[in-house]
Motif scaffolding. Structure first.
Motif: not given
Length: 171
Positions: A102-106
């Motif tokens: 999720l951090e990367l997607m954010d």
């Protein structure tokens, strides 16, 4: 988890159940038998998936999934377990990898967009736990996102800059 967090969790869950009951009641009062039956099946399916997740003998990752839709404003997720599975051995890793994803997607999502996803959890070879994530929504710089995910051990594929598929295996 302290008492305040438990009460907040129960409050959110109660709110979700009340929304589903109101939909069922609305379809029944309108005499919309077809939509009523579809809604009842959706509630039963969700309850079955919750049962499997609660019986997975893990704590951190199931709690993260249960609270996901309440915590993340830009995302909505549904989860499915292919079978009864013991996640206890991988509990912390599952949560850590999911949070990192999720951090990367954010860094690649559009503001004011809702990204809908599903995660399917299954047992792979040699008792490895596999997860298939499917996300739908417009991603900025999709090639860069795919590269970052793959560099961190995920197997990512993006179609038409808006369908993201991520595979992960934890041994």
């Amino acid at each position: 988890m302290d008492e305040k967090e438990i009460i907040a969790l129960l409050r959110h869950k109660r709110h979700d159940w009340m929304n589903q009951i109101q939909l069922i009641q609305g379809y029944a009062s309108l005499g919309n038998q077809d939509r009523l039956m579809v809604q009842i099946e959706e509630v039963k399916e969700e309850a079955e998936e919750e049962r499997k997740l609660l019986n997975s003998d893990a704590e951190q990752f199931p709690l993260w999934l249960f609270t996901f839709n309440w915590v993340h404003r830009s995302y909505r997720i549904r989860y499915f377990l292919k079978e009864e599975v013991d996640l206890s051995r991988h509990d912390h890793k599952l949560k850590a990898y999911a949070k990192r994803m999720l951090e990367l997607m954010d860094g690649h999502i559009e503001e004011d967009e809702l990204y809908e996803g599903t995660v399917t959890i299954y047992v792979g070879g040699q008792a490895a736990v596999g997860m298939s994530w499917e996300w739908d929504g417009p991603f900025r710089h999709p090639a860069d996102l795919k590269k970052k995910l793959n560099e961190e051990g995920f197997i990512a594929t993006i179609f038409d800059s808006r369908e993201l598929s991520i595979e992960m295996t934890i041994e």
